[in-house]
Design a protein around this motif. Structure first.
Motif, PDB file in Angstrom:
ATOM      1  N   UNK A   1       0.680  -1.323  -0.087  1.00 38.55           N
ATOM      2  CA  UNK A   1      -0.079   0.103  -0.036  1.00 38.55           C
ATOM      3  C   UNK A   1       0.797   1.127  -0.115  1.00 38.55           C
ATOM      4  N   UNK A   2       1.848   0.967   0.816  1.00 39.91           N
ATOM      5  CA  UNK A   2       2.776   2.557   1.096  1.00 39.91           C
ATOM      6  C   UNK A   2       3.507   2.833  -0.317  1.00 39.91           C
ATOM      7  N   UNK A   3       4.152   1.672  -0.900  1.00 37.64           N
ATOM      8  CA  UNK A   3       4.686   1.683  -2.109  1.00 37.64           C
ATOM      9  C   UNK A   3       3.842   2.307  -3.215  1.00 37.64           C
ATOM     10  N   UNK A   4       2.734   1.825  -3.154  1.00 32.88           N
ATOM     11  CA  UNK A   4       1.801   2.367  -4.353  1.00 32.88           C
ATOM     12  C   UNK A   4       1.624   3.712  -4.214  1.00 32.88           C
ATOM     13  N   UNK A   5       1.217   4.026  -2.787  1.00 35.48           N
ATOM     14  CA  UNK A   5       0.684   5.497  -2.766  1.00 35.48           C
ATOM     15  C   UNK A   5       1.910   6.287  -3.110  1.00 35.48           C
TER      16      UNK A   5
ATOM     17  N   UNK B   1      12.552   0.530   7.540  1.00 33.88           N
ATOM     18  CA  UNK B   1      11.535   0.270   6.614  1.00 33.88           C
ATOM     19  C   UNK B   1      10.900   1.548   6.067  1.00 33.88           C
ATOM     20  N   UNK B   2      10.687   2.446   7.146  1.00 32.45           N
ATOM     21  CA  UNK B   2       9.941   3.709   6.875  1.00 32.45           C
ATOM     22  C   UNK B   2      10.695   4.576   5.711  1.00 32.45           C
ATOM     23  N   UNK B   3      12.104   4.442   5.705  1.00 33.45           N
ATOM     24  CA  UNK B   3      12.950   5.154   4.825  1.00 33.45           C
ATOM     25  C   UNK B   3      12.551   4.740   3.739  1.00 33.45           C
ATOM     26  N   UNK B   4      12.954   3.086   3.498  1.00 28.48           N
ATOM     27  CA  UNK B   4      12.726   2.405   2.389  1.00 28.48           C
ATOM     28  C   UNK B   4      11.362   2.653   1.512  1.00 28.48           C
TER      29      UNK B   4
END
Lengths: 373, 121
Positions: B64-68, B93-96
């Motif tokens: 989800x985050x990647x797509x957003x 992870x957050x940075x990535x």
């Protein structure tokens, strides 16, 4: 007489060497093969008669692509020792004998021949390390499973804790209606214990990670005196509450040393916390000193001291010392075990000295020169 | 107009508690219990902030985050990751994932509210 026993001896030595599990190549000072044993024939699919008298370097160049999985790496390593008159210590190579059907992991070493007829030559040894490779693979797989498990456990433990904490928090903050003193008291107890549980879980997961070598260490040049001052500031309220003194005696010429600041803070906090816990009156003194090849930090208290028999258990997991009237101290018993792991990963040392009734001093050191992993 | 927050978590208890707190603080709250539902809601409603748990069914929080963050229209919406990992790993992870902030469980509601405020006020 002499010749007969020499012959006997020579024949016995021959038998011994040919029954060895280690593959042996003997080269003269011109890299010509003097002799190989039976195991060597098996390992590389060679015949003694084919290779004796031949130049080993030629043999390597000719056969290397069929025999070694990483031929360039092997050639580079071996030829460099031939060129520089140096020797090999435990070089792992993947060998494919019998036309790739039989593959083996071998560990190669070489030694000089210093005396006798072949002085200037070398002995090359190959040991089968199949067992070790199998064990390494198993270990890797176990670590992966452990890691996944820890991740899942972490989530399963932390999620309900979050819900409990939030549920209590909402009521405590009066957001779900006004609460009376009594209700607040009991909810406070619940909240304190959730926090305590969270700490225990963190400690256990922390320790497991350190133990499994998966913790990431952020090594930077740091100032230990700064760390000590930080701790002093953080612990002042607690120290004042107990009516104790927290003194620091810092070496002005303390050099910067490589360490993971967060982790060393953890260690020092743990030691100082323990000192405060076990001291009813007097003071806690933290000193830093530069030694020959290390910096030395000591935390001395005027507390109850540690019994001789307890000293050996000090850094063990889950060991807690009774505080006064057999009261458990509410920790996890992992603090010192974790501290020990952290110090070991830093190639430092940690230890304690104590005199019952007088006090205890905890010491730890960090090396000044960076140690290669 | 009240700012709208989307809370995504597959644990109904957590969802209920966070929703209560956020509503009391004056925010409008929408919820989703899986990644797919979350992504659809985000595209439809364009919330002002997203609280995203990483472990989700159907489509996980990472996805989800990647797509957003890869979507031109949606990448400006602040995303706060909520995970049960350790701080060190979560920060990485957050940075990535290019998330805007993160919190590790269990967290204090006060912490959550402070971070939310940071992005919305």
């Amino acid at each position: 007489m002499l010749r007969k026993s020499e012959a006997k001896c020579s024949s016995m030595v021959n038998d011994v060497i040919n029954s060895s599990e280690v593959g042996i190549f003997v080269l003269d000072s011109n890299f010509k093969v003097v002799w190989i044993n039976r195991k060597m024939e098996v390992f590389f699919g060679l015949r003694e008669s084919e290779v004796v008298g031949k130049d080993k370097r030629e043999l390597i160049r000719k056969r290397i692509k069929q025999v070694f999985e990483q031929p360039e790496k092997f050639a580079k390593t071996v030829f460099s020792t031939y060129d520089n008159n140096t020797y090999i210590d435990k070089f792992e190579c993947h060998v494919l004998a019998e036309g790739k059907r039989k593959e083996r992991w071998l560990e190669h070493s070489s030694n000089p021949i210093r005396s006798g007829f072949y002085a200037g030559g070398r002995v090359e040894l190959y040991v089968d390390i199949a067992e070790r490779k199998r064990a390494e693979k198993e270990l890797r797989e176990t670590m992966e499973i452990k890691s996944e498990f820890t991740s899942m456990v972490s989530h399963q433990l932390r999620t309900p804790l979050t819900a409990i904490k939030e549920g209590i928090g909402i009521v405590l903050d009066g957001e779900a209606g006004v609460i009376n003193e009594e209700q607040k008291d009991f909810l406070d107890i619940a909240k304190r214990n959730v926090d305590r549980l969270a700490r225990v879980i963190n400690d256990i997961l922390d320790f497991q990670k350190l133990d499994a070598g998966r913790a990431v260490f952020n090594m930077q040049e740091n100032d230990m005196n700064k760390v000590v001052k930080q701790i002093q500031q953080a612990m002042t309220p607690l120290v004042k509450e107990k009516g104790l003194n927290l003194i620091t005696e810092l070496d002005e010429n303390l050099p910067m040393v490589r360490f993971d600041e967060d982790k060393i803070v953890q260690v020092l906090m743990n030691i100082v916390n323990n000192a405060i816990k076990f001291t009813e009156k007097g003071s806690i003194t933290v000193t830093t000193n530069k030694e020959d090849n290390a910096i030395h930090v000591a935390v001395q208290d005027t507390g109850v001291g540690i019994k001789g028999e307890d000293m050996t258990r000090l850094f063990h997991k889950f060991e807690q010392l009774a505080q006064g009237k057999g009261k458990r101290t509410g920790g996890t018993g992992l603090g010192l075990a974790i501290s020990k792991e952290i110090m070991e990963k830093h190639r430092g040392k940690i230890w304690a000295e104590s005199e019952l009734g007088k006090g205890t001093t905890f010491h730890f050191t960090l090396p000044i020169k960076e140690q290669r992993e | 107009m009240a700012k709208k927050i989307l809370v995504v978590d597959d644990e109904p208890d957590i969802l209920k508690l966070e929703t209560f707190r956020l509503k009391k603080s004056g925010y409008e709250v929408a919820t989703a219990t899986d990644g797919r539902e979350a992504f659809d809601l985000i595209q439809k409603e364009k919330p002002d902030l997203i609280l995203l748990d990483l472990r989700l069914p159907i489509m996980d929080g990472y996805e989800v985050c990647k797509r957003l963050k890869a979507d031109q229209e949606l990448k400006h919406i602040p995303v706060i990751l909520l995970t049960a990992s350790t701080v060190g790993k979560t920060a990485g992870t957050a940075k990535e994932l290019k998330a805007d902030d993160y919190l590790t469980k269990p967290f204090h509601l006060q912490e959550l509210l402070a971070k939310v405020k940071k992005f919305l006020d």
